[in-house]
Design an enzyme around this catalytic site. Structure first.
Site, PDB file in Angstrom:
ATOM      1  N   ASP A 517      23.955  16.787  34.932  1.00  0.00           N
ATOM      2  CA  ASP A 517      23.700  15.681  34.017  1.00  0.00           C
ATOM      3  C   ASP A 517      24.397  14.459  34.610  1.00  0.00           C
ATOM      4  O   ASP A 517      25.306  14.598  35.428  1.00  0.00           O
ATOM      5  CB  ASP A 517      24.256  16.020  32.629  1.00  0.00           C
ATOM      6  CG  ASP A 517      23.987  14.921  31.617  1.00  0.00           C
ATOM      7  OD1 ASP A 517      22.933  14.274  31.729  1.00  0.00           O
ATOM      8  OD2 ASP A 517      24.839  14.698  30.742  1.00  0.00           O
ATOM      9  N   LYS A 518      23.990  13.250  34.238  1.00  0.00           N
ATOM     10  CA  LYS A 518      24.599  12.059  34.849  1.00  0.00           C
ATOM     11  C   LYS A 518      25.745  11.526  34.008  1.00  0.00           C
ATOM     12  O   LYS A 518      26.901  11.617  34.392  1.00  0.00           O
ATOM     13  CB  LYS A 518      23.543  10.957  35.064  1.00  0.00           C
ATOM     14  CG  LYS A 518      24.106   9.731  35.796  1.00  0.00           C
ATOM     15  CD  LYS A 518      23.057   8.656  36.008  1.00  0.00           C
ATOM     16  CE  LYS A 518      22.798   7.860  34.739  1.00  0.00           C
ATOM     17  NZ  LYS A 518      23.943   7.006  34.344  1.00  0.00           N
ATOM     18  N   THR A 519      25.419  10.983  32.839  1.00  0.00           N
ATOM     19  CA  THR A 519      26.430  10.312  32.025  1.00  0.00           C
ATOM     20  C   THR A 519      27.445  11.319  31.499  1.00  0.00           C
ATOM     21  O   THR A 519      27.086  12.302  30.853  1.00  0.00           O
ATOM     22  CB  THR A 519      25.771   9.575  30.850  1.00  0.00           C
ATOM     23  OG1 THR A 519      24.745   8.720  31.367  1.00  0.00           O
ATOM     24  CG2 THR A 519      26.789   8.759  30.092  1.00  0.00           C
ATOM     25  N   ARG A 703      23.103   0.341  33.903  1.00  0.00           N
ATOM     26  CA  ARG A 703      22.318   0.857  32.786  1.00  0.00           C
ATOM     27  C   ARG A 703      21.851  -0.340  31.973  1.00  0.00           C
ATOM     28  O   ARG A 703      22.676  -1.152  31.535  1.00  0.00           O
ATOM     29  CB  ARG A 703      23.152   1.796  31.915  1.00  0.00           C
ATOM     30  CG  ARG A 703      22.347   2.411  30.795  1.00  0.00           C
ATOM     31  CD  ARG A 703      23.091   3.513  30.098  1.00  0.00           C
ATOM     32  NE  ARG A 703      22.280   4.095  29.041  1.00  0.00           N
ATOM     33  CZ  ARG A 703      22.699   5.085  28.257  1.00  0.00           C
ATOM     34  NH1 ARG A 703      23.898   5.597  28.431  1.00  0.00           N
ATOM     35  NH2 ARG A 703      21.922   5.567  27.319  1.00  0.00           N
ATOM     36  N   ASP A 769      18.754   9.035  31.399  1.00  0.00           N
ATOM     37  CA  ASP A 769      18.847   7.609  31.711  1.00  0.00           C
ATOM     38  C   ASP A 769      17.601   7.126  32.455  1.00  0.00           C
ATOM     39  O   ASP A 769      16.718   7.904  32.827  1.00  0.00           O
ATOM     40  CB  ASP A 769      20.101   7.359  32.541  1.00  0.00           C
ATOM     41  CG  ASP A 769      20.622   5.938  32.356  1.00  0.00           C
ATOM     42  OD1 ASP A 769      19.868   5.100  31.835  1.00  0.00           O
ATOM     43  OD2 ASP A 769      21.776   5.686  32.728  1.00  0.00           O
ATOM     44  N   ASP A 903      27.769  17.960  29.998  1.00  0.00           N
ATOM     45  CA  ASP A 903      28.851  17.746  29.035  1.00  0.00           C
ATOM     46  C   ASP A 903      28.580  18.439  27.707  1.00  0.00           C
ATOM     47  O   ASP A 903      29.333  18.283  26.756  1.00  0.00           O
ATOM     48  CB  ASP A 903      29.097  16.250  28.813  1.00  0.00           C
ATOM     49  CG  ASP A 903      27.835  15.528  28.340  1.00  0.00           C
ATOM     50  OD1 ASP A 903      26.824  16.212  28.087  1.00  0.00           O
ATOM     51  OD2 ASP A 903      27.851  14.290  28.234  1.00  0.00           O
ATOM     52  N   GLY A 904      27.500  19.201  27.613  1.00  0.00           N
ATOM     53  CA  GLY A 904      27.236  19.983  26.408  1.00  0.00           C
ATOM     54  C   GLY A 904      26.479  19.248  25.340  1.00  0.00           C
ATOM     55  O   GLY A 904      26.046  19.854  24.372  1.00  0.00           O
ATOM     56  N   ASN A 906      23.413  17.443  25.269  1.00  0.00           N
ATOM     57  CA  ASN A 906      21.991  17.802  25.157  1.00  0.00           C
ATOM     58  C   ASN A 906      21.611  18.872  26.166  1.00  0.00           C
ATOM     59  O   ASN A 906      20.441  19.059  26.470  1.00  0.00           O
ATOM     60  CB  ASN A 906      21.119  16.561  25.397  1.00  0.00           C
ATOM     61  CG  ASN A 906      21.257  15.549  24.279  1.00  0.00           C
ATOM     62  OD1 ASN A 906      21.153  15.903  23.112  1.00  0.00           O
ATOM     63  ND2 ASN A 906      21.514  14.308  24.625  1.00  0.00           N
TER      64      ASN A 906
END
Length: 1235
Positions: A517-519, A703, A769, A903-904, A906
């Site tokens: 995941d990115k963010t 972003r 994103d 980060d859990g 989604n």
């Protein structure tokens, strides 16, 4: 009359044919299309089969009962006869996944006043039907009343904390989830389900839905003990212990009993501890006191366990922990959903829209669904922090699901009943065990034939022939193979990585692709406001850093920034999404929320109000004739947020309806993904260079958020706004401009990705994103090298009779469309190190990038391209949670071992689906992930892979060692059986406890190698080099044991040993004869003491240590064995002891081990044999490690190794395809007609 009889005959024949068809169509499918889809077959108990099975159980001493316990399919088919599912007493279920697991369930029956939980209990006037409406009947119909009062028998069965009820309509069992089963519309929820239930209705529904409790029963120690003891492993141990006791190996049997007891006690403690932890986690807030609205508008207190779907729950003003899934029908709630999402950011939940049923096309007209309306749904286990309510009314929620049907219940079920781990190592281990059973069978037959030919007593034949089986198939093998995993789990725990699925540690050693995941994973959680770029007269102004100034205070742009968010105040502190916080703080405005006292004074929800600070407002000159308060009111710029449409990841936007103090008309503000916002704006308000400006920012990794505004019509009243659809608001907007946010990479990210790249592990970014932002971040962090090309796959669905198509654009010259759906980045195909095709396939210089929308079109219309794109796809942007899971499945379909790090928030589905899912969130949602890291960055990924590789190599080493141990002992015993001898009690005890047990537990302690290397550990036990290694060591051990056995018999001093023999000192024969004569009766029967036994005992003991050292591999996956000091001390200690008793015999030890005295020169000969054996073993293993694969290919005349993984085949095919990759500015259309 003739016609009537013919018609009757025809009907009878039809009924008969239908009955036959029903018998044949006995197979049903439950949970169709879901993860736990199962085939169901019906059976009825058969008395004569039961009697036969009972006799078989008695005749086999209970073993048949154990076999039926282990094999549910045999149990049902052996005691029942097939019947239709409708009439079944016993059901046999088989999962339709790759594991094909069998389950047995008993069909039960209950009496209820109706066949459905939503059946009306008021027979006088109406009967409720599925849509919530009623059918009226005559009020005084005694026959109808009599029929409806008759209880109905309901058939059901339970499996995995879920009840399945028989449905006559579909002729199958189904799960009752809750109110969703009615398929109610949003409007009918308000019209027909918002008044609550009567006590009778509640009791009736509780019969079907059960008690509202997620009950995790902690099994008693006795139950766990019985279940553990009935494990095939322990049954085999019990069989072995009985056999050894019958053969008078009491000390050895006692030692195995002691070890088994310790093993069982440890296992029971661990299992029970896990149950208690899960029970405490669930039970801490599973039962609370709640307020329920009854049908007569009374509110009564009750326990949450009494709730059923359809109850109206009153949410207290000071908050609560939700005991069920419920949809808000009035009021607003601020909720912490960290239990579900892994994010502790408060979320605003609004009440379900309530338009009139006659209004079409509005938000409430559709069928209610939890996923579609999750912004109005309060989920079980989440914490309601605050509520906002009407005067005279309460904040109410309609119970939708209870118990294990809730979101939290499903999470707990996934932990209680996990899918088995599918890993080739375990399949191969069973195959290898079968091979050992085959070897044992040969020894079994050899022993029987040899014993019969030599007229050995029947009892001895039975014991010795069965004993050869316990020797060849080591009972301790399963326990030994898990030791490495246990040690790895402890090391991971010390590194801050926690594991709830230890078997997956081995699988992590095979990971060759990791999705990130990115963010919050690759980049920091927080965003910094870099600046804004406003639009005036359809043109972009210059970028601005600061919006907190007087000139902009009353602009629509700043008003949008100040109002379009979901922030709330918790204990006087602003709380909410980090992006919203940064955006609001940049305005310098103040947010005020109504207190409970203020709310109670108004007959509508008091709006949240935002206002600029006084110093930003222009000063107003007050004349003496003016009212000061009126002047202040007119000069203020207070904006009330009347309605909020929360952010939706599916829609990629949020909006609010506001009203400026003193104004009659309302305003709508919108923010979201730029490409989405632009599509909702009037074209004339969007600058012509919008795409270029957006691309410029996203290429730099910013972003970008777009803002829009719309002045609403004056006819829109407060009441209408509360029930209007967001689609009616979010249209014909005026484009306001862009907010540019900076999302910095975490400092550890580039280094970790470089380590993975060097280790030939492919990395993929899966984010929600913007595509260009994701590609930019991928380049910045090194996921896409600077020289590599990025190909954008922009897929368009079929429209107006035209087929779906994919437009290919190269990132150097991307298309300037509003829908920047895809970008692409380079992907490294990770192939096995050392494979000959690596050099031809690895150098790829292009990567694909695509959006979630394009991904959906491609998976639906371009099935032939899905795997090709997955092979080179590096950036997947704007991906929904379900699409992330789908991508993991696609990558697994081409034989990648996929890791997922997120980060859990989604990523829960993808984390569970991946071979190794690592959550960087410690919140409760992470329990669904196999691994959870305390370190909030991706440095945990290489650590996990290194430990996985170390554990995997340890498993291979231990398995090879245990296989050699059993074969070495098998060879020794078989050779001794030829002279009617065997190993002694203490000899077995010394070998199995002092050597094998100590070596197994210490050789597994090698820590992981410090670096990730490109070479990968083998994935299969049934592989050429590994089998070659085992086979050569077996042949060496066999050769040296046979050599020693025959050589000792050819010695000049050799004679058939008797108690008076003394090969060491023939002059002492008279003395020793007198001593040994007393022991004649003790040793003559078993014939343990002889020269062959002593010789083979020495040789075999050294062989165990030799293969332990040979198989204890270090670099490149584990630290070298010389750094494993417990193993080093154990090995040297055992070598020293064996050399001591070989060269300097100690009478006490010799007597205990039943070793006979042999001449000193023979002892030196044995030492030379051992040294030669060790040297040859080490040389052979080193040669196999270095040149084994080449030798095998040369022996098999196979010059080029055929790749085994599908992605390798695909890579070779694409390399030969001249039309791949697609050329820039070209399109690919879907084949065949498109619907």
């Amino acid at each position: 009359m003739i016609i009537t009889e013919a018609g009757d005959t025809q009907r009878v024949l039809e009924w008969g044919l239908q009955g036959t068809r029903m018998e044949k169509e006995e197979l049903k499918i439950v949970n169709r299309g879901l993860e736990d889809e199962m085939e169901v077959s019906g059976y009825r108990l058969c008395h004569w089969k039961l009697a036969l099975v009972g006799m078989g159980v008695v005749c086999t001493g209970g073993f048949l009962l154990l076999l039926l316990y282990w094999m549910p399919e045999w149990s049902v088919k052996g005691t029942c006869t097939p019947t239709t599912v409708r009439e079944a007493e016993i059901l046999l279920l088989r999962s339709t996944d790759e594991f094909k697991r069998w389950f047995r369930a008993k069909v039960r029956a209950m009496l209820a006043s109706g066949k459905s939980p939503f059946h009306s209990l008021d027979p006088q006037t109406s009967s409720t039907v599925a849509n919530g409406h009623t059918q009226h009947s005559p009020p005084h119909d005694p026959l109808r009343k009599c029929v409806e009062n008759q209880p109905v028998q309901i058939r059901y069965f339970s499996l995995h904390s879920t009840k399945y009820y028989w449905n006559d309509m579909i002729q199958n069992f189904e799960v009752l989830k809750g109110l969703e089963d009615l398929e109610v519309t949003c409007s009918s929820i308000h019209a027909h389900h918002s008044r609550g239930l009567t006590p009778d209705q509640q009791n009736h529904r509780r019969l079907f839905f059960g008690v509202n409790e997620i009950e995790v029963k902690v099994p008693s120690i006795f139950k766990l003990l019985i279940k553990e003891v009935l494990n095939p492993f322990y049954i085999f141990q019990l069989f072995s212990i009985i056999l050894w006791s019958a053969d008078e190996y009491y000390y050895y049997a006692s030692a195995i009993v002691l070890m088994s007891v310790i093993s069982i006690a440890t296992s029971l403690y661990t299992i029970r501890k896990q149950y208690i932890m899960l029970h405490d986690m669930v039970a801490s807030h599973s039962v609370v006191r709640v307020s329920i609205c009854r049908a007569n508008n009374e509110v009564e207190e009750a326990l949450s366990t009494d709730l059923v779907p359809g109850d109206i729950l009153v949410i207290p003003a000071n908050g609560t922990i939700m005991p069920c899934d419920a949809v808000l029908v009035s009021g607003t709630c601020i909720v912490n959903e960290s239990m579900l999402t892994g994010e502790s950011v408060p979320v605003t939940k609004t009440n379900l829209p309530n338009p009139g049923e006659e209004e079409k096309g509005v938000e409430g007209a559709g069928v209610y669904g939890i996923e579609e309306h999750k912004r109005h749904t309060l989920f079980c286990g989440t914490q309601v922090i605050q509520t906002r309510f009407y005067t005279g009314e309460l904040v109410k929620a309609l119970v939708v699901r209870t118990g294990f049907s809730t979101a939290k219940g499903q999470l707990v079920r996934s932990i209680l009943y996990p899918k088995p781990t599918d890993f080739k190592l375990y399949h191969d281990a069973y195959l290898f065990l079968l091979c050992l059973v085959g070897v044992a069978g040969i020894g079994f037959l050899y022993t029987i034939v040899l014993s019969i030919l030599n007229q050995v007593p029947a009892r001895t034949i039975i014991i010795e022939s069965l004993d050869i089986i316990t020797i060849t198939v080591p009972p301790a093998l399963p326990a030994a193979m898990t030791v490495g995993i246990v040690y790895a789990q402890r090391r991971l725990k010390r590194a801050g990585i926690f594991c709830i699925s230890p078997q997956r540690i081995n699988i992590c050693g095979q990971l060759n692709l990791v999705c990130f995941d990115k963010t919050g994973t690759l980049t920091e959680d927080g965003l910094d406001l870099w600046g804004v770029q406003r639009v005036e007269n359809s043109s972009f102004l210059l970028p601005e850093e600061n919006v907190c100034r007087e000139a902009l205070v009353k602009s629509q742009f700043v008003s949008c920034m100040a109002t379009c968010h979901s922030l709330t105040k918790l204990e006087r502190v602003l709380s909410g999404d980090p992006l919203d916080l940064k955006m609001f703080e940049a305005t310098g405005w103040i947010l005020e929320e109504p207190t409970e006292e203020e709310t109670s004074l108004h007959n509508r929800i008091m709006p949240t109000v935002v206002r600029p600070p006084r110093q930003l407002l222009p000063e107003t000159v007050v004349s003496s004739t003016q009212d000061i308060e009126l002047v202040e009111l007119s000069s203020s710029h207070d904006i009330g947020i009347v309605r909020q449409f929360p952010f939706s990841s599916a829609l990629q936007r949020m909006s609010v309806v506001t009203r400026l103090l003193g104004e009659k008309r309302m305003d709508a503000y919108l923010k979201g993904a730029p490409e989405v916002v632009v599509s909702l704006c009037k074209k004339e308000t969007v600058p012509e260079n919008f795409s270029e400006v957006l691309e410029d920012y996203t290429k730099q990794g910013f972003r970008v958020i777009a803002l829009a505004h719309r002045r609403l019509e004056s006819k829109l009243t407060w009441h209408k706004v509360q029930n209007i659809s967001r689609d009616q608001i979010e249209t014909r907007m005026d484009f306001l401009g862009l907010i540019i946010m900076q999302n910095k990479l975490k400092t550890e990210t580039p280094g970790v990705l470089e380590d993975l790249r060097r280790a030939n592990i492919r990395t993929v970014m899966v984010t929600g994103d913007n595509m260009l932002t994701a590609v930019s971040v991928a380049r910045d962090c090194g996921m896409i090298p600077p020289q590599d090309k990025v190909i954008i796959a922009n897929a368009v669905p079929p429209k107006d009779g035209r087929p779906a198509r994919i437009d290919w654009h190269y990132a150097d010259n991307p298309a300037t469309q509003a829908d920047k759906g895809a970008h692409f980045e380079v992907v490294d195909i990770g192939l096995e190190e050392g494979d000959p095709e690596d050099s031809q396939i690895l150098p790829h210089t292009y990567h694909f990038a695509m959006s979630g929308r394009s991904f959906a079109v491609i998976t639906e219309h371009f099935q032939d391209l899905v795997q090709k794109l997955a092979l080179h796809g590096t950036v997947f942007a704007r991906m929904s949670p379900d699409q992330k899971t789908q991508l993991v499945e696609v990558l697994q379909s081409v034989d990648y071992f996929v890791g997922m790090c997120g980060d859990g928030a989604n990523d829960c589905g993808a984390l569970k689906r991946a071979h190794g899912g690592i959550s960087l969130s410690e919140l409760e949602a992470s329990v669904a992930s196999p691994f959870t890291s305390r370190t909030p960055n991706i440095s945990c990924v290489p650590s996990l892979i290194r430990e996985g590789r170390a554990a995997l190599i340890t498993s291979f080493c231990v398995f090879k060692f245990m296989a050699l141990y059993s074969i070495i002992q098998y060879i020794s015993v078989t050779l001794l059986y030829s002279i009617f001898s065997n190993l002694g009690d203490f000899q077995f005890l010394f070998i199995d406890v002092a050597i094998i047990l100590v070596i197994v537990f210490t050789m597994s302690l090698n820590q992981a190698w410090k670096d990730l290397v490109a070479q990968r550990p083998p994935v299969s036990l049934i592989s050429g080099p590994l089998l070659f290694s085992v086979l050569t060591q077996i042949l060496l051990c066999l050769g040296f044991q046979v050599l020693s056995f025959l050589w000792v018999q050819s010695q000049g001093w050799y004679e058939k040993w008797t108690p008076v023999s003394d090969a060491c000192n023939m002059t002492r024969s008279n003395i020793s004869a007198g001593h040994n004569s007393t022991d004649h009766g003790d040793h003559s029967e078993k014939n343990i003491k002889n020269y062959e036994n002593t010789t083979l005992f020495y040789i075999s003991c050294f062989q165990y240590l030799i293969v332990a050292i040979v198989f204890s591999k270090g670099k490149p996956f584990r630290q070298p064995s010389y750094k494993n000091w417990p193993f080093l001390l154990s090995a040297f200690g055992l070598y020293f002891f064996l050399l001591l008793i070989l060269l300097y015999p100690i009478p006490a030890i010799d007597n205990a081990l039943e070793i006979v005295c042999v001449p000193y020169h023979w002892r030196i000969t044995l030492l030379i044999i051992v040294i030669v054996n060790a040297a040859v073993s080490v040389l052979m293993e080193s040669g196999i490690d270095r040149w084994g694969s080449r030798w095998l290919r040369w022996l098999c005349c196979q010059r080029n190794k055929t790749p085994t993984a599908r992605y390798m085949h695909l890579a070779q095919e694409l390399q030969r395809d001249p039309d791949w990759p697609p050329k820039p500015r070209t399109s690919t259309e879907a084949r065949g007609p498109q619907s």
